[in-house]
Design a protein around this motif. Structure first.
Motif, PDB file in Angstrom:
ATOM      1  N   TYR A 149      17.683 -29.338  37.821  1.00  0.00           N
ATOM      2  CA  TYR A 149      17.516 -30.761  38.134  1.00  0.00           C
ATOM      3  C   TYR A 149      17.748 -31.517  36.832  1.00  0.00           C
ATOM      4  N   HIS A 150      18.839 -32.262  36.784  1.00  0.00           N
ATOM      5  CA  HIS A 150      19.209 -32.955  35.547  1.00  0.00           C
ATOM      6  C   HIS A 150      18.829 -34.432  35.655  1.00  0.00           C
ATOM      7  N   SER A 151      17.671 -34.774  35.089  1.00  0.00           N
ATOM      8  CA  SER A 151      17.217 -36.161  35.131  1.00  0.00           C
ATOM      9  C   SER A 151      17.190 -36.822  33.759  1.00  0.00           C
ATOM     10  N   ALA A 152      17.483 -36.068  32.710  1.00  0.00           N
ATOM     11  CA  ALA A 152      17.473 -36.635  31.357  1.00  0.00           C
ATOM     12  C   ALA A 152      18.595 -37.655  31.205  1.00  0.00           C
ATOM     13  N   ALA A 153      18.258 -38.815  30.672  1.00  0.00           N
ATOM     14  CA  ALA A 153      19.262 -39.869  30.472  1.00  0.00           C
ATOM     15  C   ALA A 153      18.691 -40.943  29.563  1.00  0.00           C
ATOM     16  N   LEU A 154      19.579 -41.718  28.996  1.00  0.00           N
ATOM     17  CA  LEU A 154      19.172 -42.894  28.235  1.00  0.00           C
ATOM     18  C   LEU A 154      19.430 -44.121  29.100  1.00  0.00           C
ATOM     19  N   ILE A 155      18.417 -44.978  29.193  1.00  0.00           N
ATOM     20  CA  ILE A 155      18.559 -46.231  29.935  1.00  0.00           C
ATOM     21  C   ILE A 155      18.501 -47.382  28.944  1.00  0.00           C
ATOM     22  N   SER A 156      19.575 -48.128  28.844  1.00  0.00           N
ATOM     23  CA  SER A 156      19.621 -49.296  27.971  1.00  0.00           C
ATOM     24  C   SER A 156      20.732 -50.214  28.455  1.00  0.00           C
ATOM     25  N   PHE A 157      20.479 -51.510  28.376  1.00  0.00           N
ATOM     26  CA  PHE A 157      21.501 -52.490  28.734  1.00  0.00           C
ATOM     27  C   PHE A 157      21.915 -53.304  27.520  1.00  0.00           C
ATOM     28  N   ASP A 158      21.541 -52.814  26.340  1.00  0.00           N
ATOM     29  CA  ASP A 158      21.927 -53.463  25.089  1.00  0.00           C
ATOM     30  C   ASP A 158      23.316 -52.960  24.687  1.00  0.00           C
ATOM     31  N   PRO A 159      24.305 -53.832  24.560  1.00  0.00           N
ATOM     32  CA  PRO A 159      25.658 -53.403  24.194  1.00  0.00           C
ATOM     33  C   PRO A 159      25.717 -52.619  22.883  1.00  0.00           C
TER      34      PRO A 159
ATOM     35  N   ASP B 108      23.984 -50.222  22.118  1.00  0.00           N
ATOM     36  CA  ASP B 108      23.683 -48.819  22.393  1.00  0.00           C
ATOM     37  C   ASP B 108      24.832 -48.098  23.100  1.00  0.00           C
ATOM     38  N   GLU B 109      26.012 -48.701  23.087  1.00  0.00           N
ATOM     39  CA  GLU B 109      27.145 -48.121  23.818  1.00  0.00           C
ATOM     40  C   GLU B 109      27.414 -46.681  23.417  1.00  0.00           C
ATOM     41  N   ASP B 110      27.486 -46.406  22.116  1.00  0.00           N
ATOM     42  CA  ASP B 110      27.849 -45.066  21.656  1.00  0.00           C
ATOM     43  C   ASP B 110      26.813 -44.023  22.049  1.00  0.00           C
ATOM     44  N   ILE B 111      25.531 -44.330  21.851  1.00  0.00           N
ATOM     45  CA  ILE B 111      24.497 -43.353  22.179  1.00  0.00           C
ATOM     46  C   ILE B 111      24.357 -43.186  23.687  1.00  0.00           C
ATOM     47  N   LEU B 112      24.638 -44.246  24.446  1.00  0.00           N
ATOM     48  CA  LEU B 112      24.641 -44.126  25.909  1.00  0.00           C
ATOM     49  C   LEU B 112      25.708 -43.143  26.364  1.00  0.00           C
ATOM     50  N   ARG B 113      26.894 -43.288  25.842  1.00  0.00           N
ATOM     51  CA  ARG B 113      27.990 -42.402  26.236  1.00  0.00           C
ATOM     52  C   ARG B 113      27.729 -40.964  25.794  1.00  0.00           C
ATOM     53  N   LYS B 114      27.196 -40.829  24.588  1.00  0.00           N
ATOM     54  CA  LYS B 114      26.934 -39.476  24.082  1.00  0.00           C
ATOM     55  C   LYS B 114      25.855 -38.778  24.897  1.00  0.00           C
ATOM     56  N   THR B 115      24.766 -39.500  25.168  1.00  0.00           N
ATOM     57  CA  THR B 115      23.657 -38.902  25.907  1.00  0.00           C
ATOM     58  C   THR B 115      24.005 -38.671  27.368  1.00  0.00           C
ATOM     59  N   ASN B 116      24.485 -39.705  28.030  1.00  0.00           N
ATOM     60  CA  ASN B 116      24.661 -39.626  29.481  1.00  0.00           C
ATOM     61  C   ASN B 116      25.926 -38.906  29.908  1.00  0.00           C
ATOM     62  N   ILE B 117      27.011 -39.076  29.155  1.00  0.00           N
ATOM     63  CA  ILE B 117      28.265 -38.406  29.545  1.00  0.00           C
ATOM     64  C   ILE B 117      28.383 -37.042  28.871  1.00  0.00           C
ATOM     65  N   GLU B 118      28.325 -37.035  27.531  1.00  0.00           N
ATOM     66  CA  GLU B 118      28.459 -35.763  26.817  1.00  0.00           C
ATOM     67  C   GLU B 118      27.306 -34.818  27.146  1.00  0.00           C
TER      68      GLU B 118
ATOM     69  N   ASP C  93       5.320 -48.153  29.750  1.00  0.00           N
ATOM     70  CA  ASP C  93       5.966 -48.692  28.551  1.00  0.00           C
ATOM     71  C   ASP C  93       7.482 -48.587  28.612  1.00  0.00           C
ATOM     72  N   GLN C  94       8.023 -48.242  29.781  1.00  0.00           N
ATOM     73  CA  GLN C  94       9.471 -48.071  29.887  1.00  0.00           C
ATOM     74  C   GLN C  94       9.932 -48.327  31.313  1.00  0.00           C
ATOM     75  N   GLY C  95      11.232 -48.614  31.462  1.00  0.00           N
ATOM     76  CA  GLY C  95      11.824 -48.785  32.779  1.00  0.00           C
ATOM     77  C   GLY C  95      11.123 -49.827  33.625  1.00  0.00           C
ATOM     78  N   SER C  96      10.950 -49.503  34.909  1.00  0.00           N
ATOM     79  CA  SER C  96      10.329 -50.455  35.824  1.00  0.00           C
ATOM     80  C   SER C  96       8.865 -50.694  35.489  1.00  0.00           C
ATOM     81  N   GLY C  97       8.262 -49.797  34.721  1.00  0.00           N
ATOM     82  CA  GLY C  97       6.874 -49.977  34.335  1.00  0.00           C
ATOM     83  C   GLY C  97       6.653 -51.257  33.555  1.00  0.00           C
ATOM     84  N   LEU C  98       7.708 -51.733  32.893  1.00  0.00           N
ATOM     85  CA  LEU C  98       7.595 -52.977  32.136  1.00  0.00           C
ATOM     86  C   LEU C  98       7.386 -54.173  33.053  1.00  0.00           C
TER      87      LEU C  98
END
Length: 333
Positions: free
Chosen positions: A83-93, A95-105, A192-197
């Motif tokens: 079950y692969h649920s690990a991911a980075l959630i960010s809408f800050d531009p 964070d583009e590089d780390i989003l691609r590295k974490t979520n795609i790579e 402290d994260q996601g919808s919890g905010l």
């Protein structure tokens, strides 16, 4: 043996709890990946919240990172299901590089190990952000709605779509897969994260609301349906997981009423949101601060998109927990 990535996050922690509690689990053992020891405490606290502390000790924790290939070698030893649920959630531009590295790579690494180690089935926890774009004559987004690369998408959406492409690559190479696309996931234990905010902001006296529609689902439904799909004969399919399409105003009101605080009372119209995100961009650049509101989040706040759940309801012959009732329940835990 079952491997859960992202076991120290909202979805992963609930997946661990549901898997351990599942009567159909049998003698399967559960392994979870963690990056930092302190993050395990969040999952432990969740088990305590549900009065399931004794079950927490049955998890085998392995130090690893989905973007650190050598650490995954040990994590995948003897694994049958993932079950692969690990991911980075960010809408800050920014964070583009780390989003691609974490979520795609990172997802590509998981797929590669699944293929190399002969994993029987992989479930990927994606997002409605990775779903397609409505054409002019369409009104409801389904699993078949096509992604339009010419339309604007957030970096997060692009990273989740790219991750799904890695999942389908694995499927083409012989791996059985399931993709689930939840909307905004509501659940306890991670305020402290996601919808919890959302809960924190309302509790702190949030004054503003929008009339945009959002797709909500409980974390308990996400965990339950992901496990049911994995245990079924269904494979190589994706499923939208949405309980209800609800106005942001109505969700905020339910939270406020349950917390017994004042409801947000000032309506922000779309044109105001367009101004605010631009001001936020300027201030973030001047003061080197993290973005509080981006173009993507501003657009989402007044979206009118609706999502179909017909496919998952038909496949599992099930329904979703009511969001408003669930909010009341978790805030009273």
């Amino acid at each position: 043996m079952i491997l859960v990535t992202g076991g120290t996050g909202l979805v992963g922690a609930h997946l661990l709890l549901y898997l351990i509690e599942s009567e159909s689990l049998g003698v399967e053992k559960i392994r979870a990946i963690y990056r930092n020891l302190e993050t395990i405490e969040k999952t432990k606290a969740l088990f305590q919240l549900y009065d399931k502390s004794s079950l927490f000790d049955t998890i085998e924790w392995i130090h690893g990172d989905i973007i650190d290939v050598p650490t995954l070698e040990h994590a995948f030893k003897g694994i049958d299901y993932v079950y692969h649920s690990a991911a980075l959630i960010s809408f800050d531009p920014k964070d583009e590089d780390i989003l691609r590295k974490t979520n795609i790579e990172g997802t590509a690494n998981i797929v590669n190990f699944c293929l190399a180690k002969g994993v029987k089935k992989l479930c990927y926890i994606s997002s409605t952000a990775a779903l397609g774009d409505l054409a002019g004559t369409e009104t409801i987004i389904t699993e078949e709605t096509e992604w339009n690369p010419e339309k604007p998408h957030s970096d997060y959406a692009i990273s989740k779509y790219g991750a799904e492409m890695e999942i389908w690559r694995g499927q083409q190479e012989g791996l059985d897969v399931i993709i689930v696309n939840p909307g905004i996931i509501i659940g306890p234990g991670f305020q402290d994260q996601g919808s919890g905010l959302l809960f924190k902001k309302v509790a702190d006296g949030l004054r503003y609301y929008t009339l945009g529609l959002a797709a909500f689902v409980t974390v308990s439904d996400v965990a339950r349906m992901a496990v049911q799909l994995m245990k079924s004969d269904i494979r190589n399919e994706r499923f939208i997981l949405i309980a209800q399409n609800i106005m942001f105003r109505d969700i905020l009101n339910t939270i406020a009423d349950t917390l017994k605080v004042k409801r947000p009372s000032r309506h922000i119209k779309p044109y105001v949101m367009e101004i605010v995100w631009r001001v936020d961009w300027v201030l973030a650049n001047i003061f080197r601060k993290k973005r509080q509101l981006t173009r993507a989040t501003a657009k989402a706040s007044y979206s009118e998109h609706e999502y179909s759940t017909e496919k998952i309801k038909t496949a599992l012959k099930t329904d979703f927990v009511d969001i408003h009732q669930y909010i009341k329940e978790i805030l009273n835990l």
